[in-house]
Design an enzyme around this catalytic site. Structure first.
Site, PDB file in Angstrom:
ATOM      1  N   ASN A   1       0.875  -1.169   0.000  1.00  0.00           N
ATOM      2  CA  ASN A   1       0.000   0.000   0.000  1.00  0.00           C
ATOM      3  C   ASN A   1       0.912   1.219   0.000  1.00  0.00           C
ATOM      4  O   ASN A   1       1.437   1.611   1.043  1.00  0.00           O
ATOM      5  CB  ASN A   1      -0.910  -0.019   1.232  1.00  0.00           C
ATOM      6  CG  ASN A   1      -1.949   1.090   1.217  1.00  0.00           C
ATOM      7  OD1 ASN A   1      -1.850   2.046   0.462  1.00  0.00           O
ATOM      8  ND2 ASN A   1      -2.948   0.977   2.079  1.00  0.00           N
TER       9      ASN A   1
ATOM     10  N   ARG B   1      -2.834  -2.118  -3.372  1.00  0.00           N
ATOM     11  CA  ARG B   1      -3.958  -1.189  -3.322  1.00  0.00           C
ATOM     12  C   ARG B   1      -3.781  -0.171  -4.448  1.00  0.00           C
ATOM     13  O   ARG B   1      -2.735   0.479  -4.555  1.00  0.00           O
ATOM     14  CB  ARG B   1      -4.008  -0.459  -1.987  1.00  0.00           C
ATOM     15  CG  ARG B   1      -5.126   0.577  -1.911  1.00  0.00           C
ATOM     16  CD  ARG B   1      -4.923   1.502  -0.741  1.00  0.00           C
ATOM     17  NE  ARG B   1      -5.979   2.521  -0.698  1.00  0.00           N
ATOM     18  CZ  ARG B   1      -5.815   3.738  -0.201  1.00  0.00           C
ATOM     19  NH1 ARG B   1      -4.646   4.105   0.297  1.00  0.00           N
ATOM     20  NH2 ARG B   1      -6.813   4.602  -0.183  1.00  0.00           N
TER      21      ARG B   1
ATOM     22  N   HIS C   1     -12.346   4.360  -0.895  1.00  0.00           N
ATOM     23  CA  HIS C   1     -12.218   3.597   0.358  1.00  0.00           C
ATOM     24  C   HIS C   1     -12.970   2.270   0.292  1.00  0.00           C
ATOM     25  O   HIS C   1     -13.369   1.711   1.304  1.00  0.00           O
ATOM     26  CB  HIS C   1     -12.717   4.415   1.566  1.00  0.00           C
ATOM     27  CG  HIS C   1     -11.886   5.620   1.862  1.00  0.00           C
ATOM     28  ND1 HIS C   1     -12.425   6.844   2.177  1.00  0.00           N
ATOM     29  CD2 HIS C   1     -10.537   5.792   1.888  1.00  0.00           C
ATOM     30  CE1 HIS C   1     -11.456   7.727   2.376  1.00  0.00           C
ATOM     31  NE2 HIS C   1     -10.296   7.105   2.212  1.00  0.00           N
TER      32      HIS C   1
ATOM     33  N   LEU D   1     -13.149   7.335   8.802  1.00  0.00           N
ATOM     34  CA  LEU D   1     -12.669   8.643   9.217  1.00  0.00           C
ATOM     35  C   LEU D   1     -11.185   8.582   9.530  1.00  0.00           C
ATOM     36  O   LEU D   1     -10.764   8.007  10.536  1.00  0.00           O
ATOM     37  CB  LEU D   1     -13.443   9.128  10.454  1.00  0.00           C
ATOM     38  CG  LEU D   1     -14.970   9.126  10.331  1.00  0.00           C
ATOM     39  CD1 LEU D   1     -15.610   9.606  11.620  1.00  0.00           C
ATOM     40  CD2 LEU D   1     -15.421   9.963   9.147  1.00  0.00           C
TER      41      LEU D   1
ATOM     42  N   GLY E   1      -7.746  10.655   5.116  1.00  0.00           N
ATOM     43  CA  GLY E   1      -8.760  10.649   4.077  1.00  0.00           C
ATOM     44  C   GLY E   1     -10.046  10.188   4.731  1.00  0.00           C
ATOM     45  O   GLY E   1     -10.032   9.279   5.559  1.00  0.00           O
TER      46      GLY E   1
ATOM     47  N   ARG F   1      -7.568  17.870   2.422  1.00  0.00           N
ATOM     48  CA  ARG F   1      -8.502  18.053   1.310  1.00  0.00           C
ATOM     49  C   ARG F   1      -9.811  18.641   1.831  1.00  0.00           C
ATOM     50  O   ARG F   1     -10.241  18.315   2.928  1.00  0.00           O
ATOM     51  CB  ARG F   1      -8.761  16.712   0.612  1.00  0.00           C
ATOM     52  CG  ARG F   1      -7.576  16.224  -0.209  1.00  0.00           C
ATOM     53  CD  ARG F   1      -7.769  14.782  -0.650  1.00  0.00           C
ATOM     54  NE  ARG F   1      -7.236  13.842   0.327  1.00  0.00           N
ATOM     55  CZ  ARG F   1      -7.457  12.527   0.307  1.00  0.00           C
ATOM     56  NH1 ARG F   1      -8.228  11.993  -0.625  1.00  0.00           N
ATOM     57  NH2 ARG F   1      -6.924  11.756   1.228  1.00  0.00           N
TER      58      ARG F   1
ATOM     59  N   MET G   1      -5.966  15.136  13.617  1.00  0.00           N
ATOM     60  CA  MET G   1      -7.061  15.372  14.556  1.00  0.00           C
ATOM     61  C   MET G   1      -6.573  15.390  16.003  1.00  0.00           C
ATOM     62  O   MET G   1      -7.110  16.137  16.839  1.00  0.00           O
ATOM     63  CB  MET G   1      -8.139  14.304  14.365  1.00  0.00           C
ATOM     64  CG  MET G   1      -9.374  14.499  15.226  1.00  0.00           C
ATOM     65  SD  MET G   1     -10.272  16.042  14.886  1.00  0.00           S
ATOM     66  CE  MET G   1     -11.057  15.611  13.326  1.00  0.00           C
ATOM     67  N   ARG G   2      -5.561  14.596  16.318  1.00  0.00           N
ATOM     68  CA  ARG G   2      -5.043  14.588  17.694  1.00  0.00           C
ATOM     69  C   ARG G   2      -4.480  15.947  18.079  1.00  0.00           C
ATOM     70  O   ARG G   2      -4.699  16.424  19.198  1.00  0.00           O
ATOM     71  CB  ARG G   2      -3.976  13.500  17.832  1.00  0.00           C
ATOM     72  CG  ARG G   2      -4.528  12.086  17.706  1.00  0.00           C
ATOM     73  CD  ARG G   2      -3.429  11.076  17.533  1.00  0.00           C
ATOM     74  NE  ARG G   2      -2.704  11.270  16.272  1.00  0.00           N
ATOM     75  CZ  ARG G   2      -1.795  10.424  15.773  1.00  0.00           C
ATOM     76  NH1 ARG G   2      -1.493   9.335  16.467  1.00  0.00           N
ATOM     77  NH2 ARG G   2      -1.196  10.665  14.624  1.00  0.00           N
TER      78      ARG G   2
ATOM     79  N   GLY H   1      -8.495   5.552  11.122  1.00  0.00           N
ATOM     80  CA  GLY H   1      -7.680   6.123  12.194  1.00  0.00           C
ATOM     81  C   GLY H   1      -8.425   6.955  13.210  1.00  0.00           C
ATOM     82  O   GLY H   1      -8.356   6.710  14.421  1.00  0.00           O
TER      83      GLY H   1
ATOM     84  N   GLY I   1     -11.819   7.362  13.374  1.00  0.00           N
ATOM     85  CA  GLY I   1     -13.000   6.622  13.795  1.00  0.00           C
ATOM     86  C   GLY I   1     -12.706   5.549  14.823  1.00  0.00           C
ATOM     87  O   GLY I   1     -13.506   5.297  15.734  1.00  0.00           O
ATOM     88  N   GLU I   2     -11.545   4.925  14.715  1.00  0.00           N
ATOM     89  CA  GLU I   2     -11.186   3.843  15.630  1.00  0.00           C
ATOM     90  C   GLU I   2     -10.578   4.343  16.932  1.00  0.00           C
ATOM     91  O   GLU I   2     -10.695   3.671  17.971  1.00  0.00           O
ATOM     92  CB  GLU I   2     -10.196   2.888  14.951  1.00  0.00           C
ATOM     93  CG  GLU I   2     -10.781   2.126  13.775  1.00  0.00           C
ATOM     94  CD  GLU I   2      -9.717   1.357  13.004  1.00  0.00           C
ATOM     95  OE1 GLU I   2      -8.661   1.042  13.588  1.00  0.00           O
ATOM     96  OE2 GLU I   2      -9.943   1.071  11.809  1.00  0.00           O
ATOM     97  N   ASN I   3      -9.905   5.501  16.881  1.00  0.00           N
ATOM     98  CA  ASN I   3      -9.076   5.910  18.017  1.00  0.00           C
ATOM     99  C   ASN I   3      -9.524   7.154  18.764  1.00  0.00           C
ATOM    100  O   ASN I   3      -8.993   7.442  19.842  1.00  0.00           O
ATOM    101  CB  ASN I   3      -7.632   6.122  17.527  1.00  0.00           C
ATOM    102  CG  ASN I   3      -7.028   4.843  16.984  1.00  0.00           C
ATOM    103  OD1 ASN I   3      -6.912   3.861  17.702  1.00  0.00           O
ATOM    104  ND2 ASN I   3      -6.666   4.845  15.703  1.00  0.00           N
TER     105      ASN I   3
ATOM    106  N   GLU J   1      -7.632  -3.123   5.369  1.00  0.00           N
ATOM    107  CA  GLU J   1      -7.561  -3.117   3.908  1.00  0.00           C
ATOM    108  C   GLU J   1      -6.537  -4.120   3.392  1.00  0.00           C
ATOM    109  O   GLU J   1      -6.746  -4.761   2.348  1.00  0.00           O
ATOM    110  CB  GLU J   1      -7.201  -1.708   3.421  1.00  0.00           C
ATOM    111  CG  GLU J   1      -8.270  -0.677   3.705  1.00  0.00           C
ATOM    112  CD  GLU J   1      -7.772   0.753   3.556  1.00  0.00           C
ATOM    113  OE1 GLU J   1      -8.443   1.524   2.858  1.00  0.00           O
ATOM    114  OE2 GLU J   1      -6.721   1.085   4.137  1.00  0.00           O
TER     115      GLU J   1
END
Length: 394
Positions: A8, A91, A179, A207, A210, A239, A282-283, A326, A328-330, A377
């Site tokens: 990937n 990918r 995705h 989320l 990308g 983006r 986001m962090r 990333g 969404g999971e964390n 993925e």
């Protein structure tokens, strides 16, 4: 032992995994990446038991670009003993209108994929680079392209078309969605974890840096927030997401910006990075006291809720909502805020389960089941690669 290599490739990182093929399926043996290409290159890899196999940093001029990173990864992978490479799965972000499923790569396929580079300039050239190198070094090893767009094939024309002259649709100007490998994996995993929910109306929120959302009915994609390119839909790390085309015309006609400068702006300098002026991560934004960082987070959460409403309309209501990738999971705070915006649909979060990162994070009384399902993925690519390899040798 026979093995598959999954690759990937991105602009600043190269991820790879090695899967052993057994009579019962696939076993992940190595998970690694080279990050910080051109800035702070670092090769890291772990075995199936989590043990560190390599952790090595390089000077920026040694791993200055993706081809150099591919060479470093290849040299290290050759040191692994006990594996016989049978195929490589890749990918590839854009399959265009032609490829609705994974495909064995030959020169003609590669040329066709290269023609889609303008549709995914941030991803497609990097996705194809390791394919070309592997072809040159060992042309006898089969390579398989797995597409982010393939999962969304089959949408009716009214979903995929733009309100433009028919000739544009015929030449490929249409909504594709992305995705797809992530959504395909999550759809399969949801069937295992919650089969009744999987048969219903589900929104999956991928989320990360990308970001997009997908509407699933009985595990099949019926609508996505992304369209012709990976610029559309939700705001992302760099983006902008949904954007009035008139903004692009303004930048070109009134500001005198070239098409290339506008492209660089939309792919690299917009999104959370541009809006906050702080970071695309986001962090960092959640930890910042800068009001512009707060604005970027508020905008992201708002647009997620808005797009969820659109997808709920396409589905005629929802039975379940899944967070993945990333952020969404964390990020429990982001999940909580998005779930709050879904209350009008009947969603009610269980704060304790959410903070603990449980699989089911909705309250018992919630009319919409809320799930947290980590995506994979690379495993999806390995499955497709193995299936094609077995078909080829049958």
């Amino acid at each position: 032992m026979d093995a598959l290599l999954v690759v990937n490739a991105g602009s600043s990182s190269l991820k790879f995994q090695v899967f052993a093929t057994t009579d019962t399926g696939l076993e992940r043996r190595v998970r690694g990446q080279i990050g910080g290409i051109g800035t702070r290159p670092r090769l890291q890899a772990k075995g199936a038991d989590g043990a560190v196999l390599v952790d090595r940093s390089y000077d920026a001029d040694v791993v200055r670009d993706l081809p150099a990173a591919i060479a470093v990864a290849r040299d290290w992978l050759l040191t692994l003993e006990g594996f016989t490479l049978r195929a490589i799965g890749h990918r590839v972000v854009h399959g265009g209108p032609d490829f609705a499923e994974p495909v064995l790569i030959d020169a003609a396929v590669l040329d066709r994929l290269a023609s889609y580079q303008d549709l995914a300039p941030l991803h497609q050239p990097n996705n194809l680079a390791p394919i070309r190198q592997a072809m040159a070094i060992n042309p006898d090893v089969p390579q398989v392209a797995c597409f982010d767009t393939a999962f969304h094939h089959g949408h009716p024309e009214q979903v995929n078309c733009y309100a433009m002259p028919r000739s544009f649709y015929d030449e490929g100007v249409r909504r594709y969605g992305f995705h797809g490998l992530s959504y395909e994996y999550v759809a399969e995993r949801l069937r295992e974890l919650a089969p009744e929910a999987a048969r219903g109306r589900v929104i999956v929120a991928h989320l990360g840096s990308g970001a997009s959302m997908c509407a699933l009915r009985n595990g099949h994609s019926i609508e996505s927030t992304m369209g012709f390119t990976a610029l559309d839909g939700l705001p992302m790390g760099t983006r902008p997401g949904q954007l009035d085309p008139g903004v692009v015309l303004y930048l070109i006609l009134q500001r005198g910006m070239s098409a290339q400068v506008v492209s660089d702006l939309l792919y690299h300098e917009a999104g959370l990075k541009g809006l906050s002026g702080v970071s695309n991560d986001m962090r960092d934004l959640l930890a910042s006291d800068d009001p512009h960082a707060k604005l970027a987070v508020d905008h992201f959460v708002y647009r997620c809720g808005l797009n969820a409403g659109m997808l709920a309309a396409a589905l005629g209501g929802i039975d379940a909502f899944v967070f993945t990738a990333g952020v969404g999971e964390n990020s429990a705070p982001i999940r909580a805020r998005i779930a709050e915006g879904l209350a009008w649909l009947g969603a009610e979060l269980d704060p304790t389960a959410n903070d603990a990162g449980a699989m089911l994070i909705s309250a018992p009384a919630s009319r919409v089941a809320l799930y947290l399902i980590p995506t994979d993925e690379e495993l999806m690519i390995a499955r497709h690669t193995l299936a094609l390899l077995r078909t080829r040798t049958a």
